[in-house]
Motif scaffolding. Structure first.
Motif, short mmCIF file in Angstrom:
data_model
loop_
_atom_site.label_atom_id
_atom_site.label_comp_id
_atom_site.label_asym_id
_atom_site.label_seq_id
_atom_site.Cartn_x
_atom_site.Cartn_y
_atom_site.Cartn_z
N LEU A 33 -2.67 -90.71 14.34
CA LEU A 33 -1.64 -90.15 14.08
C LEU A 33 -1.98 -88.48 13.97
CD1 LEU A 33 -1.42 -91.97 10.34
CD2 LEU A 33 0.20 -92.36 12.57
N LEU A 34 -1.16 -87.62 14.50
CA LEU A 34 -1.37 -86.28 14.24
C LEU A 34 -0.46 -85.73 13.56
CD1 LEU A 34 -2.69 -84.05 15.90
CD2 LEU A 34 -0.60 -83.93 17.53
N LYS A 35 -1.01 -85.14 12.36
CA LYS A 35 -0.13 -84.48 11.13
C LYS A 35 0.72 -85.50 10.79
CE LYS A 35 -0.88 -79.96 12.81
NZ LYS A 35 -0.43 -79.16 14.02
N GLY A 36 0.25 -86.60 10.73
CA GLY A 36 0.99 -87.96 10.01
C GLY A 36 1.90 -88.68 10.90
N ALA A 37 2.24 -87.92 12.06
CA ALA A 37 3.21 -88.56 12.94
C ALA A 37 2.46 -89.57 14.10
CB ALA A 37 4.07 -87.60 13.72
N PRO A 38 2.93 -90.73 14.52
CA PRO A 38 2.43 -91.19 15.69
C PRO A 38 2.23 -90.49 16.77
CG PRO A 38 4.08 -92.65 14.69
CD PRO A 38 4.21 -91.39 14.07
N LEU A 39 0.77 -90.63 17.54
CA LEU A 39 0.83 -89.86 18.54
C LEU A 39 0.44 -90.67 19.86
CD1 LEU A 39 -0.32 -86.85 19.84
CD2 LEU A 39 -2.53 -87.78 19.34
N GLU A 40 1.45 -90.31 20.88
CA GLU A 40 1.45 -91.28 22.18
C GLU A 40 0.61 -90.49 23.04
OE1 GLU A 40 5.48 -91.36 23.78
OE2 GLU A 40 4.81 -93.09 25.17
#
Ligand code: SF4
Ligand code: SF4
Lengths: 328, 329
Positions: free
Chosen positions: B195-202
């Motif tokens: 997670l990057l700042k709470g969002a899933p990171l591709e």
């Protein structure tokens, strides 16, 4: 009011029980899938090894709460143990042994196996009086072991070395509920033998043997396992003071023995006891079949908060038994 | 070991091991160094703790640097002098965590007596070679005693993330049916979400390394997930199998983004995020249990008992006898 009472007294409580058991079975075996968790201190075999369980059988937390060092008993561990027992006591004080007769999923499975035997027209077995008296002691021995072994895993008892952790939780290891109930959710993972240590192998093999005996035993003997169940022994502590009671008006008893004949567990005292009013015995599961089968008006009676809720009546007896031959 | 060798190792450690370079992974481990392992108590899931006189537990995590669970150093190995320690208790409160260097080595300790998971983070930010490094070492420490009951266990199994405070982190997704008593075991499929700042990171690079130096590299998918199968790392002789043998693994994730700015007055051209998460697993049940033998025993017992009952019933049958009573008698 009189009409309602007559309707209840003359009704077929076994039929009601049959459907009630199905509902309880669904709740305790599949409830977890619907995020139902009734309690962790249930006086019934809602086995946590079954992932769909809607609660937890008290024997599991009890064993875990006893698995602690002596010093923790006078600290938070002791408080949790006490709290757990109080919750369990509340359940026991309200419904007494009816947990066994109406709610226990393992009891329900045994009743279904009995139904299968009836369909196959195979004769059932009954213990002789001495055998019955001998066998019923097993549940107290199991209850004792269930308490002492977890203590012995965490502490040295009588200066003996601590028991191996592979024996823990002792009753769950041999309980057929652990193996049978997950099967209803398609989970066969509890069928195994653990070869990692001798203790683990013995305990898991015992579990398999007890489950095999459970299936065959319940096929030939109604409520076979209930006679050995430590939960039944534990619940008995409360049955004499519980709110739900089975009373006998001894003056009205003719000792015809009908109640004994229909009793799935085979409790002879239900007919023989002409001294006690509160007639709940340690093996009784409060199924109330005896009340249904008693032909004497008001001889056997179930009360809740001292209010009679179901009693034996002549009309009820004739309606239920003279129209069909039930005692198979 | 000879004195000369010892001096050489000491000189080596003095010069090279004191601070970790930015390229090394900082991670939080629950395994104590061998020489003090006997003094530390291990609870469930290999969690290490010391117990005070009042019976309260202080959980311990060792700060280590390296990419492999066994070889990583136990030295004072943070990149900055004052890393930020972030400990969140199971009830969602921020609690105090201490980094200290003492009897137990370089450790992070915190009071952990509440039932559930403690989220522990060691967070660093520093600029090196025009890169702003954001390093997050994470540990999920379970505190559980069955004697305390299991109320609300399902809810306590849910993940918590702290997007504001922790910009980058690895989350291990729970395996099906996981609860406080579940140990990961070899053969399990485990998904790690970045997670990057709470969002899933591709497209984040994720690496899993095991105790025996088995390594697998993956890139995260659109949901930020990278799924690994925990390989069997333990092959003793059958008689010597210890089903409670705990093996460790380490997961690292990194991601670089081109973005210029300055931090504490030092300019940078890119941001490099690096996250670590340690974990442990036990041997698979299939190594020491047999479904087949269990089933055979179960199936054998049923007819055996039925046969016994049959013969018992036959034995109790009385031969037919006719009794005749005469009135006179
Ligand atoms: S059925 Fe009723 S009358 Fe007959 S023995 Fe039992 S209690 Fe007594
Ligand atoms: S004594 Fe009556 S209520 Fe109890 S188990 Fe037997 S039949 Fe059921």
């Amino acid at each position: 009011m009189k009409k309602i009472r007559a309707f209840i007294n003359n009704s077929n409580i076994s039929k009601f029980r049959f459907y009630f058991q199905i509902a309880a079975f669904v709740l305790f075996v599949y409830g977890g899938y619907f995020y139902v968790t009734i309690s962790e201190k249930l006086p019934t075999f809602a086995c946590p090894f079954n992932k769909g369980s809607g609660g937890t059988c008290y024997l599991m937390p009890l064993q875990h709460q006893l698995h602690m060092t002596w010093s923790r008993f006078i600290g938070p561990g002791g408080i949790h143990l006490l709290k757990g027992f109080l919750v369990f006591a509340c359940f026991g004080l309200v419904f007494s042994k009816a947990w066994c007769g109406y709610l226990c999923p393992l009891g329900t499975i045994q009743d279904w196996i009995t139904k299968l035997r009836k369909v196959l027209h195979i004769r059932f077995s009954k213990y002789g009086e001495t055998t019955f008296k001998g066998l019923k002691k097993i549940k107290y021995i199991l209850l004792f072991l269930l308490i002492i072994i977890p203590l012995g895993v965490s502490n040295s008892l009588l200066w003996l070395p601590k028991f191996s952790h592979d024996i823990f939780p002792p009753f769950c290891k041999i309980c057929p509920g652990r193996i049978v109930l997950p099967l209803f959710t398609g989970d066969t993972s509890q069928i195994y033998i653990d070869f990692s240590t001798k203790t683990a192998m013995t305990m898991t093999a015992l579990g398999m043997i007890v489950t095999g005996i459970f299936f065959t035993g319940s096929f030939f003997k109604k409520r076979f396992f209930c006679l050995f169940c430590p939960m039944s022994a534990l619940l008995y502590i409360f049955s004499k003071v519980a709110i739900l009671r089975l009373n006998k008006n001894v003056a009205k008893c003719t000792r015809c023995g009908n109640c004994y004949r229909v009793c799935d567990v085979g409790i002879k005292e239900i007919a023989d006891d002409v001294i006690n009013k509160n007639i709940v015995k340690d093996d009784c599961m409060l199924c109330l079949k005896c009340v249904e089968a008693c032909p004497e008006e008001g001889c056997l009676e179930v009360s809740f908060f001292n209010i009679p809720v179901f009693m034996s009546t002549e009309t009820g007896f004739f309606k239920r038994y003279c129209l069909r031959n039930e005692i198979k | 070991m000879r004195l000369k060798d010892r001096i050489l190792i000491a000189i080596f450690l003095l010069f090279f091991a004191e601070g970790a370079s930015a390229s090394e992974n900082i991670w939080l481990s629950n395994t104590p160094p061998k020489k003090i392992s006997k003094k530390i108590r291990h609870g469930m899931h290999g969690v290490s703790f010391i117990k005070g006189n009042d019976g309260r537990e202080k959980k311990i995590l060792w700060i280590r640097s390296g990419s492999f669970p066994v070889e990583s150093q136990y030295a004072n190995c943070t990149n900055t002098k004052n890393p930020v320690i972030f400990v969140c208790s199971p009830d969602g409160k921020l609690i105090k965590g201490n980094v200290s260097h003492g009897l137990w080595g370089h450790v992070l300790t915190f009071e952990g007596n509440m039932e559930g998971f403690y989220n522990v983070y060691l967070f660093e930010r520093f600029v090196e070679e025009e890169t702003l490094n954001i390093v997050v070492a994470k540990a999920e420490v379970l505190s559980h005693k069955c004697s305390n009951g299991h109320a609300g266990m399902r809810k306590k199994m849910l993940h918590r993330t702290f997007n504001e405070e922790i910009p980058f982190e690895i989350v291990r997704e729970r395996i099906p049916g996981e609860d406080f008593h579940t140990f990961l075991s070899s053969g399990d499929d485990v998904t790690f979400k970045v997670l990057l700042k709470g969002a899933p990171l591709e497209y984040s690079k994720v690496m899993l390394s095991t105790q025996k130096r088995w390594v697998n590299n993956l890139k995260t998918d659109i949901n930020g997930g990278a799924a690994f199968q925990l390989v069997g790392d333990y092959y003793p002789r059958f008689k010597e199998i210890n089903k409670r043998n705990i093996h460790n693994f380490l997961v690292t994730a990194e991601y670089t983004v081109k973005k210029s700015g300055s931090y504490q007055g030092i300019p940078y051209e890119r941001i490099h995020y690096a996250g670590t998460l340690g974990g442990s697993y036990i041997p698979s049940k299939t190594m020491y249990t047999s479904y087949l033998y269990g089933l055979i025993l179960l199936i054998f017992v049923m007819p055996a008992v039925a046969t016994l009952i049959y013969f018992y019933r036959e034995h109790r049958k009385r031969p037919y006898k006719e009794y005749a009573f005469r009135e006179k008698d």
